[in-house]
Design a protein around this motif. Structure first.
Motif, mmCIF file in Angstrom:
data_model
loop_
_atom_site.group_PDB
_atom_site.id
_atom_site.type_symbol
_atom_site.label_atom_id
_atom_site.label_comp_id
_atom_site.label_asym_id
_atom_site.label_seq_id
_atom_site.Cartn_x
_atom_site.Cartn_y
_atom_site.Cartn_z
ATOM 1 N N ILE A 59 -70.490 -44.275 -23.067
ATOM 2 C CA ILE A 59 -71.233 -45.465 -23.475
ATOM 3 C C ILE A 59 -71.773 -45.240 -24.887
ATOM 4 N N SER A 60 -71.256 -45.999 -25.842
ATOM 5 C CA SER A 60 -71.732 -45.924 -27.215
ATOM 6 C C SER A 60 -72.906 -46.890 -27.399
ATOM 7 N N SER A 61 -73.373 -47.035 -28.639
ATOM 8 C CA SER A 61 -74.538 -47.883 -28.890
ATOM 9 C C SER A 61 -74.287 -48.829 -30.055
ATOM 10 N N ALA A 62 -74.977 -49.966 -30.030
ATOM 11 C CA ALA A 62 -74.910 -50.937 -31.121
ATOM 12 C C ALA A 62 -76.276 -51.588 -31.262
ATOM 13 N N ALA A 70 -69.270 -51.441 -37.405
ATOM 14 C CA ALA A 70 -67.933 -51.031 -37.850
ATOM 15 C C ALA A 70 -67.478 -49.778 -37.108
ATOM 16 N N THR A 71 -68.411 -48.871 -36.826
ATOM 17 C CA THR A 71 -68.093 -47.657 -36.076
ATOM 18 C C THR A 71 -67.735 -47.987 -34.633
ATOM 19 N N VAL A 72 -68.499 -48.878 -34.029
ATOM 20 C CA VAL A 72 -68.245 -49.271 -32.635
ATOM 21 C C VAL A 72 -66.906 -50.000 -32.528
ATOM 22 N N GLU A 73 -66.599 -50.849 -33.500
ATOM 23 C CA GLU A 73 -65.302 -51.542 -33.518
ATOM 24 C C GLU A 73 -64.161 -50.536 -33.584
ATOM 25 N N LEU A 101 -66.195 -57.514 -29.676
ATOM 26 C CA LEU A 101 -65.657 -56.392 -28.899
ATOM 27 C C LEU A 101 -64.757 -56.883 -27.771
ATOM 28 N N ASN A 102 -65.099 -57.997 -27.155
ATOM 29 C CA ASN A 102 -64.217 -58.580 -26.140
ATOM 30 C C ASN A 102 -62.889 -59.003 -26.755
ATOM 31 N N ALA A 103 -62.944 -59.507 -27.993
ATOM 32 C CA ALA A 103 -61.714 -59.910 -28.678
ATOM 33 C C ALA A 103 -60.825 -58.708 -28.960
#
Length: 366
Positions: A59-62, A70-73, A101-103
């Protein structure tokens, strides 16, 4: 952009043949045997390679206090995470990020992410800036009042697209440095009753609830964000979880609390989140918890950042979800490497992955 997101989402839902509109299972199905559910989970599991399976645990964070979007993407595009916790931010920004993120999941035909938030009453207004203020947890005095608060929180989370709430707090005490007004108070019976009602209402509303911070953060001194914190002697708050587990809480978060001067449950200098004795021995085997076990955040907590391999230790101890490791890719590689030489650990990891997939199916994520 909006039309592109919609197209990706429709494509993804068709590909996985499961959506909220045609959801066959609910959170109430998680603990029950259902042959169709078993088949569904197994079918998804079989489509993943080992790296993709391990990534489901991460589980990452935003948000404003999380990693840059940009990192999470990039992590999502690399299929290197299973979910994201959203920290401080506006409702509009959280919604935009989740849609994006869903896209990405839709475009890449990868499993959709599990979105979570620390939406406790006391933290709610800071997590979703502009949302209705529901007051502090300490000010909730009745089950009816709790339901009113939960219904507001659930509604906001559903609108944004969040599936998993890291709430409520089961810790006894309104005076602990880290907990303060996040607790229901100092009366054990009241804490258990109100927390249990929060969990029941949350999960009946389709949002996953999380009891925390096991084995108990209320009757200790200090804040694990800043220093190692100790339970000195007996575990005074573990019994709080018995009724919660019995009544079907879906997830429990493990605190970074070190236990000392306790012959049976001493953690030998490790935080509870990295102790197999506490997670597997006590919570799973003794207390019979079959749900999802998640570590507390592993990125800034002093008790774990001083360890070289805290995310791997948390997984080996029995955590299913590894929350906010400093380096997601490094964590995946460490788990994969350990699996190669330890068949029993590999079996445990695969069991964690199946539980996570089951949660996603029952929660309407996939």
């Amino acid at each position: 952009m909006r039309n592109l997101i919609l197209l990706f989402t429709i494509t993804f839902l068709c590909y996985f043949s499961s959506s909220a509109q045609i959801q066959k299972f609910t959170l109430q199905d998680f603990y029950t045997y259902n042959s169709e559910l078993e088949y569904t989970v197994d079918s998804i599991y079989q489509r993943l390679n080992d790296r993709q399976k391990v990534a489901q645990m991460i589980i990452s964070s935003a948000g404003e206090l999380g990693k840059p979007m940009a990192t999470v993407e990039k992590l999502a595009n690399a299929d290197a995470i299973g979910g994201v916790i959203f920290l401080k931010g506006t409702k509009a920004k959280h919604t935009e990020s989740i849609n994006l993120l869903n896209a990405i999941s839709a475009k890449n035909k990868t499993l959709p992410l599990l979105f979570s938030m620390d939406a406790e009453p006391s933290l709610f207004a800071s997590r979703i800036k502009g949302a209705k203020d529901v007051g502090k947890t300490i000010d909730i005095k009745t089950e009816a009042q709790s339901d009113e608060v939960v219904n507001i929180i659930n509604s906001e989370l559903r609108e944004i697209g969040v599936h998993h709430n890291y709430a409520p707090v089961l810790d006894i005490s309104a005076s602990n440095e880290a907990i303060k007004s996040r607790s229901y108070g100092s009366d054990k019976t009241t804490v258990i009753t109100l927390a249990n009602q929060f969990i029941k209402c949350t999960q009946e509303g389709g949002i996953i609830a999380t009891a925390k911070h096991f084995p108990g953060h209320g009757l200790v001194k200090g804040d694990t964000h800043k220093q190692s914190v100790y339970i000195d002697g007996p575990l005074q708050e573990v019994d709080n979880y018995k009724k919660i587990i019995e009544d079907g809480v879906l997830s429990i978060m493990i605190a970074h609390i070190t236990i000392q001067n306790n012959e049976k449950y001493g953690t030998n200098g490790l935080p509870s989140s990295c102790s197999r004795k506490i997670i597997t021995g006590l919570l799973k085997e003794e207390m019979g918890f079959k749900g999802i076990i998640i570590s507390d955040a592993l990125n800034i907590m002093k008790a774990v950042t001083i360890l070289d391999n805290a995310p791997l230790l948390a997984s080996k101890a029995g955590c299913d979800l590894i929350l906010m490791p400093q380096d997601e890719e490094k964590t995946i590689n460490a788990v994969l490497t350990a699996m190669k030489t330890d068949p029993q650990y590999k079996k445990q990891v695969m069991q964690s992955v199946k539980k996570i997939l089951r949660l996603k199916v029952c929660g309407g994520v996939i």
